[in-house]
Design a protein around this motif. Structure first.
Motif, PDB file in Angstrom:
ATOM      1  N   TYR A  66       0.840  -1.186   0.000  1.00 37.84           N
ATOM      2  CA  TYR A  66       0.000   0.000   0.000  1.00 37.84           C
ATOM      3  C   TYR A  66       0.883   1.247   0.000  1.00 37.84           C
ATOM      4  O   TYR A  66       2.044   1.230   0.408  1.00 37.84           O
ATOM      5  CB  TYR A  66      -0.983   0.013   1.171  1.00 37.84           C
ATOM      6  CG  TYR A  66      -0.375   0.103   2.556  1.00 37.84           C
ATOM      7  CD1 TYR A  66      -0.081   1.343   3.135  1.00 37.84           C
ATOM      8  CD2 TYR A  66      -0.129  -1.042   3.306  1.00 37.84           C
ATOM      9  CE1 TYR A  66       0.452   1.421   4.408  1.00 37.84           C
ATOM     10  CE2 TYR A  66       0.403  -0.971   4.575  1.00 37.84           C
ATOM     11  CZ  TYR A  66       0.687   0.266   5.131  1.00 37.84           C
ATOM     12  OH  TYR A  66       1.226   0.330   6.387  1.00 37.84           O
ATOM     13  N   ILE A  67       0.273   2.332  -0.480  1.00 41.03           N
ATOM     14  CA  ILE A  67       0.976   3.617  -0.537  1.00 41.03           C
ATOM     15  C   ILE A  67       0.071   4.671   0.085  1.00 41.03           C
ATOM     16  O   ILE A  67      -1.107   4.769  -0.258  1.00 41.03           O
ATOM     17  CB  ILE A  67       1.303   4.027  -1.986  1.00 41.03           C
ATOM     18  CG1 ILE A  67       2.087   2.920  -2.696  1.00 41.03           C
ATOM     19  CG2 ILE A  67       2.092   5.335  -2.007  1.00 41.03           C
ATOM     20  CD1 ILE A  67       2.349   3.206  -4.174  1.00 41.03           C
ATOM     21  N   LYS A  68       0.613   5.437   0.987  1.00 43.54           N
ATOM     22  CA  LYS A  68      -0.142   6.541   1.595  1.00 43.54           C
ATOM     23  C   LYS A  68      -0.010   7.772   0.709  1.00 43.54           C
ATOM     24  O   LYS A  68       1.086   8.274   0.492  1.00 43.54           O
ATOM     25  CB  LYS A  68       0.382   6.833   3.000  1.00 43.54           C
ATOM     26  CG  LYS A  68       0.134   5.695   3.980  1.00 43.54           C
ATOM     27  CD  LYS A  68       0.588   6.071   5.384  1.00 43.54           C
ATOM     28  CE  LYS A  68       0.268   4.968   6.379  1.00 43.54           C
ATOM     29  NZ  LYS A  68       0.660   5.330   7.753  1.00 43.54           N
ATOM     30  N   ILE A  69      -1.153   8.247   0.212  1.00 45.60           N
ATOM     31  CA  ILE A  69      -1.178   9.377  -0.714  1.00 45.60           C
ATOM     32  C   ILE A  69      -1.464  10.657   0.050  1.00 45.60           C
ATOM     33  O   ILE A  69      -2.413  10.718   0.841  1.00 45.60           O
ATOM     34  CB  ILE A  69      -2.267   9.177  -1.788  1.00 45.60           C
ATOM     35  CG1 ILE A  69      -2.117   7.814  -2.471  1.00 45.60           C
ATOM     36  CG2 ILE A  69      -2.246  10.323  -2.795  1.00 45.60           C
ATOM     37  CD1 ILE A  69      -0.834   7.645  -3.238  1.00 45.60           C
ATOM     38  N   GLU A  70      -0.666  11.699  -0.218  1.00 47.22           N
ATOM     39  CA  GLU A  70      -0.887  12.972   0.471  1.00 47.22           C
ATOM     40  C   GLU A  70      -1.000  14.152  -0.471  1.00 47.22           C
ATOM     41  O   GLU A  70      -1.268  15.266  -0.028  1.00 47.22           O
ATOM     42  CB  GLU A  70       0.226  13.217   1.502  1.00 47.22           C
ATOM     43  CG  GLU A  70       0.190  12.199   2.636  1.00 47.22           C
ATOM     44  CD  GLU A  70       1.103  12.569   3.781  1.00 47.22           C
ATOM     45  OE1 GLU A  70       2.033  13.368   3.555  1.00 47.22           O
ATOM     46  OE2 GLU A  70       0.877  12.063   4.896  1.00 47.22           O
ATOM     47  N   ASN A  71      -0.804  13.937  -1.761  1.00 44.94           N
ATOM     48  CA  ASN A  71      -0.981  15.029  -2.721  1.00 44.94           C
ATOM     49  C   ASN A  71      -1.149  14.437  -4.117  1.00 44.94           C
ATOM     50  O   ASN A  71      -0.970  13.241  -4.339  1.00 44.94           O
ATOM     51  CB  ASN A  71       0.195  16.019  -2.672  1.00 44.94           C
ATOM     52  CG  ASN A  71       1.532  15.352  -2.909  1.00 44.94           C
ATOM     53  OD1 ASN A  71       1.763  14.745  -3.958  1.00 44.94           O
ATOM     54  ND2 ASN A  71       2.430  15.438  -1.931  1.00 44.94           N
ATOM     55  N   SER A  72      -1.507  15.280  -5.065  1.00 44.38           N
ATOM     56  CA  SER A  72      -1.826  14.813  -6.418  1.00 44.38           C
ATOM     57  C   SER A  72      -0.616  14.231  -7.139  1.00 44.38           C
ATOM     58  O   SER A  72      -0.748  13.288  -7.925  1.00 44.38           O
ATOM     59  CB  SER A  72      -2.420  15.955  -7.236  1.00 44.38           C
ATOM     60  OG  SER A  72      -1.510  17.040  -7.339  1.00 44.38           O
ATOM     61  N   ASN A  73       0.575  14.780  -6.901  1.00 45.06           N
ATOM     62  CA  ASN A  73       1.769  14.240  -7.559  1.00 45.06           C
ATOM     63  C   ASN A  73       2.072  12.826  -7.085  1.00 45.06           C
ATOM     64  O   ASN A  73       2.476  11.963  -7.875  1.00 45.06           O
ATOM     65  CB  ASN A  73       2.968  15.160  -7.310  1.00 45.06           C
ATOM     66  CG  ASN A  73       2.891  16.438  -8.127  1.00 45.06           C
ATOM     67  OD1 ASN A  73       2.315  16.450  -9.211  1.00 45.06           O
ATOM     68  ND2 ASN A  73       3.444  17.520  -7.599  1.00 45.06           N
ATOM     69  N   GLN A  74       1.900  12.591  -5.787  1.00 42.37           N
ATOM     70  CA  GLN A  74       2.083  11.230  -5.277  1.00 42.37           C
ATOM     71  C   GLN A  74       1.061  10.276  -5.897  1.00 42.37           C
ATOM     72  O   GLN A  74       1.373   9.122  -6.185  1.00 42.37           O
ATOM     73  CB  GLN A  74       1.947  11.217  -3.755  1.00 42.37           C
ATOM     74  CG  GLN A  74       3.130  11.821  -3.020  1.00 42.37           C
ATOM     75  CD  GLN A  74       2.980  11.702  -1.510  1.00 42.37           C
ATOM     76  OE1 GLN A  74       1.906  11.390  -1.009  1.00 42.37           O
ATOM     77  NE2 GLN A  74       4.060  11.971  -0.789  1.00 42.37           N
ATOM     78  N   LEU A  75      -0.158  10.771  -6.103  1.00 39.50           N
ATOM     79  CA  LEU A  75      -1.186   9.940  -6.710  1.00 39.50           C
ATOM     80  C   LEU A  75      -0.800   9.553  -8.139  1.00 39.50           C
ATOM     81  O   LEU A  75      -0.894   8.395  -8.538  1.00 39.50           O
ATOM     82  CB  LEU A  75      -2.524  10.679  -6.701  1.00 39.50           C
ATOM     83  CG  LEU A  75      -3.728   9.909  -7.239  1.00 39.50           C
ATOM     84  CD1 LEU A  75      -3.958   8.631  -6.436  1.00 39.50           C
ATOM     85  CD2 LEU A  75      -4.973  10.788  -7.213  1.00 39.50           C
ATOM     86  N   LYS A  76      -0.334  10.527  -8.910  1.00 38.07           N
ATOM     87  CA  LYS A  76       0.114  10.244 -10.281  1.00 38.07           C
ATOM     88  C   LYS A  76       1.266   9.256 -10.295  1.00 38.07           C
ATOM     89  O   LYS A  76       1.286   8.294 -11.071  1.00 38.07           O
ATOM     90  CB  LYS A  76       0.553  11.538 -10.962  1.00 38.07           C
ATOM     91  CG  LYS A  76      -0.563  12.489 -11.327  1.00 38.07           C
ATOM     92  CD  LYS A  76       0.038  13.712 -12.004  1.00 38.07           C
ATOM     93  CE  LYS A  76      -1.011  14.725 -12.390  1.00 38.07           C
ATOM     94  NZ  LYS A  76      -0.407  15.916 -13.048  1.00 38.07           N
ATOM     95  N   ASP A  77       2.236   9.485  -9.430  1.00 36.52           N
ATOM     96  CA  ASP A  77       3.405   8.612  -9.380  1.00 36.52           C
ATOM     97  C   ASP A  77       3.034   7.197  -8.943  1.00 36.52           C
ATOM     98  O   ASP A  77       3.616   6.213  -9.414  1.00 36.52           O
ATOM     99  CB  ASP A  77       4.462   9.188  -8.434  1.00 36.52           C
ATOM    100  CG  ASP A  77       5.098  10.471  -8.979  1.00 36.52           C
ATOM    101  OD1 ASP A  77       4.950  10.729 -10.191  1.00 36.52           O
ATOM    102  OD2 ASP A  77       5.733  11.204  -8.194  1.00 36.52           O
TER     103      ASP A  77
END
Length: 497
Positions: A66-77
């Protein structure tokens, strides 16, 4: 940068969580250095106490990481990492409330969106831009500061991401519609890696139509929602009464007739809760009454309804001062809990509170004390409930074609929800008896399923969720996710040519 962390045991899990917090704080304080886009990918390699431990253990789904997402760039990556680097699908979790565990899937990269907590209020236009990880308690705490609010959910720990895409109904919905009726724009990450804004007037208007009702990870990953807000009252009339369970058939018939004939359909909200716990030892039948408008008028309507009910009643609040509640106080009355529990949920929309439905509900609930008494081991949280919610007013007066959400009109005036909670695996078999009883009775209540209470055992889910909209939804799926990347057990299927 991609950092992979493996959790090997409970001790490592605790230590890593501390390390993650430090890493995140470092990122937040160094935005100018572009360090805040680092991905922390967490693998769990055994069955020790884990990050997902509070979720329903009846489902054995296990993501590869799992990956903890904290902003849109992290979501894209993260999407790029899953799709193009390790060639895996993603599953999307905001609050983890999916009753079928559709938010956590086997062999996927699970994207934890609960860290997306921004809620920006525009006081001039009375709108809010809310990220998908904001819980409804957090949302209402923010909007209530300005005496603003709107439709949402009844459970305070549910996050915006899941609920907004599948419906969203609470007492304010009788005046303003479902939550999805009040969404003005959705920011969504598509399969091709593009982050776009969909609204009724731009090039993504078809996607906007589909997302509101069928957006549970069938078309992309929703990041935030622009929502219309409304002025709310400083206080609302909110009261409840305990009714005789033995008189359920007669009481429900009277309540149904009252709601059909009242001129205040856009003002009165009714809930009926039938519940037994290992502590109560008896089935408690509670009438919940909410009124939009003058408080004294609400009091008079409540008394009028009670006078119609011939069964014995016990009013919870006698003092007029105590029935005056802020909307935030009403939201907060529901327990806020994310504890580990074994549970199953079924829900159907229905036309009425007919005698046949009341008899079926009565038989379902009368099984519960028998099951509690026959448990192999006592279970402290054993809890059976059947809840009826009113879906009338504005929310079922809007056109079925307004968005992909079809549950409108007289056939969807009420919803029947059945929930069972317990903790001990040894009691699985005895609790399955209640589930079997519910499954054998579901057709009595109706054949339309609320998307926010999915049923993984339904064979005709396409029709039950989407009706005649399904073919159109397939065409939109073909346009925005032609490779069927966002796929799970009940995701929108690609059309067959």
């Amino acid at each position: 940068m991609i950092e992979v962390i493996e959790l090997n045991n409970e001790k490592d899990n605790k230590n890593i969580n501390n390390e993650i917090i430090k890493h995140d704080n470092y990122n937040n304080n160094n935005n100018n250095n572009n360090n805040n886009n680092n991905l922390i990918i967490i693998n769990e390699n055994n069955n020790s106490i884990s990050y997902y431990n509070f979720l329903n253990p009846l489902f054995k789904n296990k993501p590869i990481c799992y990956i903890k997402i904290e902003n849109s760039n992290q979501l894209k990556d993260s999407l790029n990492y899953a799709k193009n680097i390790i060639k895996k699908r993603v599953s999307i979790r905001s609050g983890g409330h999916s009753c079928c565990n559709f938010s956590i899937l086997n062999d996927t990269v699970n994207l934890d969106m609960s860290g997306l907590k921004e809620c920006k209020i525009d006081l001039i236009n009375k709108t809010a831009i809310v990220q998908c990880g904001v819980t409804f308690l957090e949302y209402y705490k923010e909007t209530s500061k300005y005496l603003l609010g709107g439709p949402g959910g009844s459970c305070p720990s549910v996050c915006m991401g899941g609920l907004a895409l599948g419906g969203g109904s609470n007492p304010l919905s009788i005046k303003h519609g479902y939550l999805l009726d009040n969404i003005l724009e959705i920011t969504i990450l598509l399969e091709n890696g593009k982050l776009v804004k969909s609204n009724p007037t731009n090039q993504y208007s078809d996607l906007f139509w589909a997302l509101r009702g069928a957006g549970h990870c069938s078309y992309g990953i929703a990041l935030d929602f622009k929502i219309q807000l409304y002025d709310i009252q400083p206080h609302y009339y909110h009261n409840s009464a305990e009714l005789s369970f033995d008189s359920i058939i007669e009481s429900n018939e009277i309540i149904d007739e009252y709601m059909k004939t009242t001129k205040l359909k856009n003002n009165v909200y009714i809930g009926l809760d039938y519940r037994i716990t290992i502590k109560s030892k008896r089935i408690i039948n509670t009438l919940i009454f909410f009124f939009i408008g003058d408080l004294e008028e609400g009091e008079n309507e409540f008394k009028k309804l009670l006078q119609l009910l011939k069964s014995p009643v016990k009013v919870v609040e006698i003092s007029f001062e105590k029935v005056k509640k802020t909307f935030l106080e009403i939201v907060e009355r529901v327990p806020y809990s994310n504890k580990t529990r074994r549970s199953f949920t079924k829900c159907r929309f229905s036309k009425d509170l007919s005698n046949q439905k009341s008899m079926a509900l009565k038989e379902i609930m009368e099984m519960a004390p028998i099951i509690i008494n026959n448990m192999k081991e006592p279970d402290a949280i054993a809890n059976f409930s059947s809840t009826i919610y009113y879906h009338g007013g504005i929310q079922n007066q809007l056109s079925k074609d307004n968005c992909s959400f079809i549950h409108r009109g007289d056939d969807c005036t009420w919803s029947y929800t059945f929930i069972c909670l317990y903790t001990k695996e040894i009691n699985d078999e005895i609790f399955k008896e209640w589930k079997l009883k519910i499954n054998s009775s579901l057709n009595i209540f109706g054949n339309q399923i609320y998307q926010n209470y999915p049923d993984d055992e339904c064979s005709n889910w396409q029709f039950a969720y989407y009706g005649n909209h399904y073919q159109k939804l397939q065409q939109i799926k073909q346009k925005y996710d032609p490779n069927n990347y966002f796929k799970y057990q009940q995701s929108i299927e690609l059309p067959l040519y």
